[in-house]
Design an enzyme around this catalytic site. Structure first.
Site, PDB file in Angstrom:
ATOM      1  CE  LYS A  13      81.281  98.108  65.862  1.00 31.26           C
ATOM      2  NZ  LYS A  13      80.446  98.362  64.679  1.00 31.26           N
ATOM      3  NE  ARG A  88      75.785  95.842  68.119  1.00 32.36           N
ATOM      4  CZ  ARG A  88      76.824  95.258  67.509  1.00 32.36           C
ATOM      5  NH1 ARG A  88      77.794  94.731  68.196  1.00 32.36           N
ATOM      6  NH2 ARG A  88      76.870  95.242  66.187  1.00 32.36           N
ATOM      7  NE  ARG A 127      80.502  93.442  57.138  1.00 32.35           N
ATOM      8  CZ  ARG A 127      80.281  93.975  58.325  1.00 32.35           C
ATOM      9  NH1 ARG A 127      81.297  94.371  59.068  1.00 32.35           N
ATOM     10  NH2 ARG A 127      79.057  94.132  58.767  1.00 32.35           N
ATOM     11  NE  ARG A 160      78.323  89.960  60.049  1.00 31.21           N
ATOM     12  CZ  ARG A 160      78.608  90.898  60.935  1.00 31.21           C
ATOM     13  NH1 ARG A 160      79.864  91.278  61.110  1.00 31.21           N
ATOM     14  NH2 ARG A 160      77.684  91.459  61.645  1.00 31.21           N
ATOM     15  NE  ARG A 171      74.357  93.695  61.530  1.00 28.77           N
ATOM     16  CZ  ARG A 171      75.375  93.800  60.682  1.00 28.77           C
ATOM     17  NH1 ARG A 171      75.179  93.683  59.394  1.00 28.77           N
ATOM     18  NH2 ARG A 171      76.578  94.015  61.123  1.00 28.77           N
TER      19      ARG A 171
HETATM   20  P1  AMP Z   1      78.768  92.473  65.011  1.00 30.16           P
HETATM   21  O1  AMP Z   1      79.646  91.376  64.537  1.00 30.16           O
HETATM   22  O2  AMP Z   1      79.396  93.314  66.089  1.00 30.16           O
HETATM   23  O3  AMP Z   1      78.205  93.319  63.900  1.00 30.16           O
HETATM   24  O4  AMP Z   1      77.500  91.777  65.708  1.00 30.16           O
HETATM   25  C1  AMP Z   1      76.664  90.885  64.991  1.00 30.16           C
HETATM   26  C2  AMP Z   1      75.394  90.602  65.781  1.00 30.16           C
HETATM   27  O5  AMP Z   1      75.713  89.996  67.029  1.00 30.16           O
HETATM   28  C3  AMP Z   1      74.569  91.828  66.155  1.00 30.16           C
HETATM   29  O6  AMP Z   1      73.740  92.271  65.088  1.00 30.16           O
HETATM   30  C4  AMP Z   1      73.779  91.276  67.337  1.00 30.16           C
HETATM   31  O7  AMP Z   1      72.733  90.421  66.910  1.00 30.16           O
HETATM   32  C5  AMP Z   1      74.818  90.437  68.044  1.00 30.16           C
HETATM   33  N1  AMP Z   1      75.593  91.270  69.002  1.00 30.16           N
HETATM   34  C6  AMP Z   1      76.889  91.656  68.879  1.00 30.16           C
HETATM   35  N2  AMP Z   1      77.257  92.439  69.916  1.00 30.16           N
HETATM   36  C7  AMP Z   1      76.165  92.540  70.717  1.00 30.16           C
HETATM   37  C8  AMP Z   1      75.888  93.214  71.941  1.00 30.16           C
HETATM   38  N3  AMP Z   1      76.807  93.972  72.564  1.00 30.16           N
HETATM   39  N4  AMP Z   1      74.640  93.088  72.459  1.00 30.16           N
HETATM   40  C9  AMP Z   1      73.700  92.348  71.871  1.00 30.16           C
HETATM   41  N5  AMP Z   1      73.885  91.704  70.710  1.00 30.16           N
HETATM   42  C10 AMP Z   1      75.105  91.789  70.131  1.00 30.16           C
END
Ligand code: AMP
Length: 215
Positions: A13, A88, A127, A160, A171
């Site tokens: 994504k 989400r 990654r 990360r 996750r």
């Molecule tokens: P990502 O970079 O999209 O994988 O997001 C990394 C982390 O940010 C996730 O594992 C959550 O802890 C937090 N996060 C990102 N998007 C959301 C969301 N829409 N709602 C809640 N937490 C989020």
């Protein structure tokens, strides 16, 4: 061109959203990127979000929704947006609908990027991201020219924190429990498209570009 990208961690994504935003001239909105930036900067939002992110848990909806609401109200979102990582869960999907109505913005639909589970694991393990600008790399398929140094900004390229094996697993579970239901939600509304994400970046990008330009 107001789109949502849905997919499990490792589906691509973030990579696709960044490339698409450049091609289509619309903003890439990623709460995860915003939380990571805030966390690096040591702001109150960063401290709060960091305590959830480090466990692989979702940041509370009130916080995330407020962040997105504020961002969608900015002028550049009138032409379009690519939401990467929002919504989400079902509550966030409902909140997004309300925000769009309030702001008078249209909705083009949700695109699910589909990738088999064993490939997701391979991608997360390899990654690496730039701590400074968020550029995404992969040790095998897309390493930076100089090991550990970002091609874009010269920042440090590292694992990360939430790609560590145990957190990455949580996750994936959160995705299965809270996020995967969104596929049904958008399908029932006739707003879901799917794209095969188990192909080279350029091929997936070409299909997404076509889809977004000609919905
Ligand atoms: P990502 O970079 O999209 O994988 O997001 C990394 C982390 O940010 C996730 O594992 C959550 O802890 C937090 N996060 C990102 N998007 C959301 C969301 N829409 N709602 C809640 N937490 C989020």
């Amino acid at each position: 061109m107001h789109w949502v990208l849905i997919g499990p961690p490792g589906a691509g994504k973030g990579t696709q959203a960044a490339l698409l935003a450049g091609r289509l001239g619309i903003p890439h909105i990623s709460p995860g990127d915003t939380f990571r930036r805030a966390s690096r900067a040591g702001t109150p939002l960063g401290h709060l979000a960091g305590s959830f992110m480090e466990r692989g848990a979702l940041v509370p909806d009130e916080v995330t929704n407020a962040l997105i609401r504020e961002r969608l109200a900015e002028a550049d979102c009138r032409v379009g947006f690519i939401l990467d990582g929002f919504p989400r869960n079902l509550a966030q999907a409902g909140a997004l609908q309300t925000m769009l109505e309030e702001l008078g913005l249209p909705f083009a639909g949700a695109i699910s990027i589909e990738v088999p589970e064993e490939e997701l694991v391979r991608r997360s393990v390899g990654r690496r991201v730039c701590r400074q600008c968020g550029a995404i790399y992969h040790l095998e398929t897309h390493p930076p020219a100089v090991s550990g140094v970002c091609d874009v900004c010269g920042g440090e390229v590292a694992l990360r924190a939430d790609d560590r094996e145990d957190v990455a697993k949580t996750r994936l579970e959160v995705y299965g429990k809270a996020t995967a239901v969104l596929l049904d939600y958008y399908r029932r509304r006739g707003e879901l498209r799917t794209v095969d994400g188990n192909r080279p970046v350029e091929q997936v990008l070409a299909e997404l570009t076509l889809l977004m330009r000609n919905p």
